[in-house]
Design an enzyme around this catalytic site. Sequence first.
Site, PDB file in Angstrom:
ATOM      1  N   LYS A 197      -0.821 -10.381  -0.910  1.00 42.16           N
ATOM      2  CA  LYS A 197       0.226 -10.500  -1.939  1.00 42.16           C
ATOM      3  C   LYS A 197       1.056  -9.223  -1.941  1.00 42.16           C
ATOM      4  O   LYS A 197       0.516  -8.128  -2.173  1.00 42.16           O
ATOM      5  CB  LYS A 197      -0.381 -10.705  -3.322  1.00 42.16           C
ATOM      6  CG  LYS A 197       0.703 -10.833  -4.403  1.00 42.16           C
ATOM      7  CD  LYS A 197       0.131 -11.092  -5.779  1.00 42.16           C
ATOM      8  CE  LYS A 197      -0.097  -9.828  -6.572  1.00 42.16           C
ATOM      9  NZ  LYS A 197       1.130  -9.073  -6.885  1.00 42.16           N
TER      10      LYS A 197
ATOM     11  N   GLU B  25     -10.410  -0.586  -5.532  1.00 44.89           N
ATOM     12  CA  GLU B  25      -9.885   0.784  -5.365  1.00 44.89           C
ATOM     13  C   GLU B  25      -8.982   1.032  -6.559  1.00 44.89           C
ATOM     14  O   GLU B  25      -7.879   0.480  -6.631  1.00 44.89           O
ATOM     15  CB  GLU B  25      -9.063   0.888  -4.079  1.00 44.89           C
ATOM     16  CG  GLU B  25      -9.847   0.710  -2.802  1.00 44.89           C
ATOM     17  CD  GLU B  25     -10.638   1.944  -2.426  1.00 44.89           C
ATOM     18  OE1 GLU B  25     -10.337   3.040  -2.942  1.00 44.89           O
ATOM     19  OE2 GLU B  25     -11.591   1.802  -1.635  1.00 44.89           O
TER      20      GLU B  25
ATOM     21  N   CYS C 231      -2.774   7.546  -6.589  1.00 43.91           N
ATOM     22  CA  CYS C 231      -4.057   7.339  -7.264  1.00 43.91           C
ATOM     23  C   CYS C 231      -4.971   8.545  -7.157  1.00 43.91           C
ATOM     24  O   CYS C 231      -5.723   8.841  -8.075  1.00 43.91           O
ATOM     25  CB  CYS C 231      -4.747   6.123  -6.666  1.00 43.91           C
ATOM     26  SG  CYS C 231      -4.954   6.251  -4.887  1.00 43.91           S
TER      27      CYS C 231
ATOM     28  N   GLU D 132      -5.458   8.652 -16.883  1.00 46.11           N
ATOM     29  CA  GLU D 132      -4.494   8.711 -15.793  1.00 46.11           C
ATOM     30  C   GLU D 132      -3.082   8.594 -16.376  1.00 46.11           C
ATOM     31  O   GLU D 132      -2.799   7.660 -17.123  1.00 46.11           O
ATOM     32  CB  GLU D 132      -4.779   7.543 -14.844  1.00 46.11           C
ATOM     33  CG  GLU D 132      -3.926   7.538 -13.597  1.00 46.11           C
ATOM     34  CD  GLU D 132      -4.250   6.366 -12.668  1.00 46.11           C
ATOM     35  OE1 GLU D 132      -4.402   5.230 -13.168  1.00 46.11           O
ATOM     36  OE2 GLU D 132      -4.345   6.589 -11.453  1.00 46.11           O
TER      37      GLU D 132
END
Length: 488
Positions: free
Chosen positions: A182, A256, A290, A390
């Site tokens: 995707k 992940e 990330c 984050e």
Amino acid sequence: MGFRMPAVSLPEFAHVIGESAETAGTGETFAHVYPASGEVTREIRLAGADDVDRAVAAARAAHPAWRAMPGDKRRDLMLRLASVIEERAAEMSPLLSAENGSILLAGPHMSADAAQKFRYFGGWADKLEGRTVPTWGGPAHDYVSYEPFGTIGIIVPWNGPFFAATMVMAPALAAGNCVVLKAPENAPWSIMKLLELIRLAGFPPGVVNLVTGGPDVGAAMVEHPGIDKIEFIGSGATAKRILASAAQSLKPVGLELGGKSAVLVFADTNLQQAAKRGLSGAVSANGQGCVNGTRLLVERAIYEPYVEMLKAMAAHVKVGDPFAMDTIMGPIISETALDRIHGMVTRGAAEGGRIVCGGERMGGDHAGGAFYPITVLADVGHGSEIARNEVFGPVLVVTPFDSEEEAVMLANDSDYGLGAYIHTTDLTRAHRVAGQMMAGQVQVNGSGEAMTPCVPFGGMKHSGHGRLGGIEGLREFQQVRNVWINLQ
Ligand code: NAD
């Protein structure tokens, strides 16, 4: 008005299903926005659930032949794809910038990295050996073989879709799986181009299928009984929804996820190098990476000079037009993300963080695009919202420490466990501290260089599980079969 996008030839086909390359899916229409100016680049007719059905059917139809293809042939296709990616790097780079505002300067590296992934895992495709096991009890022959799952569904985020997709596809294909991938609707161009390159390299139709879409398309993939494993790269919040959905079918899911990676700066370090590398935690991927080191823990003896050096270096980073070759940092992905980032910074300051630089959205030429400057907050309390969550923007928080033990404690006292960075010239300390980090990847005197296809990458704790890269990455896409034969 921000920085307008130059003319870029965007790929046409948003969906590739078996032999069929298609411009329009059966889902809703989405207007893709270029974040440096807010202009719409193109409208895309996204995939619908029936497109996912067709893509899965195509992958399953292609799988028997792909799985049976001798390893040397699969290897050669992957090596050819690596060469095609390198040959077409000049076409890929502008698409990487157009889709999410990545700097053009980084484009060639992205293509070189993708080529290396297909070379590295292509090299495994002809070495998928099993092993024999000396048995206990009566005479028997026992062996272990490593089998592909079948069809892998790959869902990737907008911040580095080409990087993320190739990181999963290369081991999945090498292991003999087919793929339904995707592309994220808000950063689709590089993956659409990649599908063109896969065709050019001569992959059989159906081995890699593409659907472009948003959360509903991802959800349809997770629910689909024809997908044997999901590999998901994205946020923890989405991962929870995916796991809940996958629980219904017991589908395996690799994760992940995000991070709040600590950077431990000891007083014995080379201050200038450590500051330069520390700053890269704000700059890399426009601050939206990330594994960026965004939580700086600095030994008190060098704390103020380090913070001052960060500020001085940040002033030299050119933020602006992603297509200008002297730009080092581009925009945030969207106005919504910018508002979220600014909200966290404002609350961080209210909780006692000292804004050393940045802290307000950029005006002037930058107004009109989603530009946020490098922002450093010093004296940030370890328990504050901005120290623990984050931000996914160009924001660094800095906290002092007084001893190695305290540095280790602070680094590990986090829900996340993706990366950790240690800056020291003391080799003994480097090993000692690295051995205590609860993080999937520890870099000593580095800032991202470790992320090559030959090493395992992935998280501990809320940063996910499973690994991409290295032999561990290959094993993620293999299932183990044990065969015991009675020789009595
Ligand atoms: P996100 O979780 O919102 O979206 C990621 C992908 O999941 C998108 O393609 C989205 O369409 C899809 N999705 C959303 N809802 C879904 C659902 N219910 N079912 C299936 N698919 C669904 O994340 P994002 O904002 O696109 O990306 C940012 C996050 O990704 C950050 O947390 C970042 O740290 C993380 N990330 C991790 C890595 C890594 O390798 N560890 C790499 C890049 C980004």
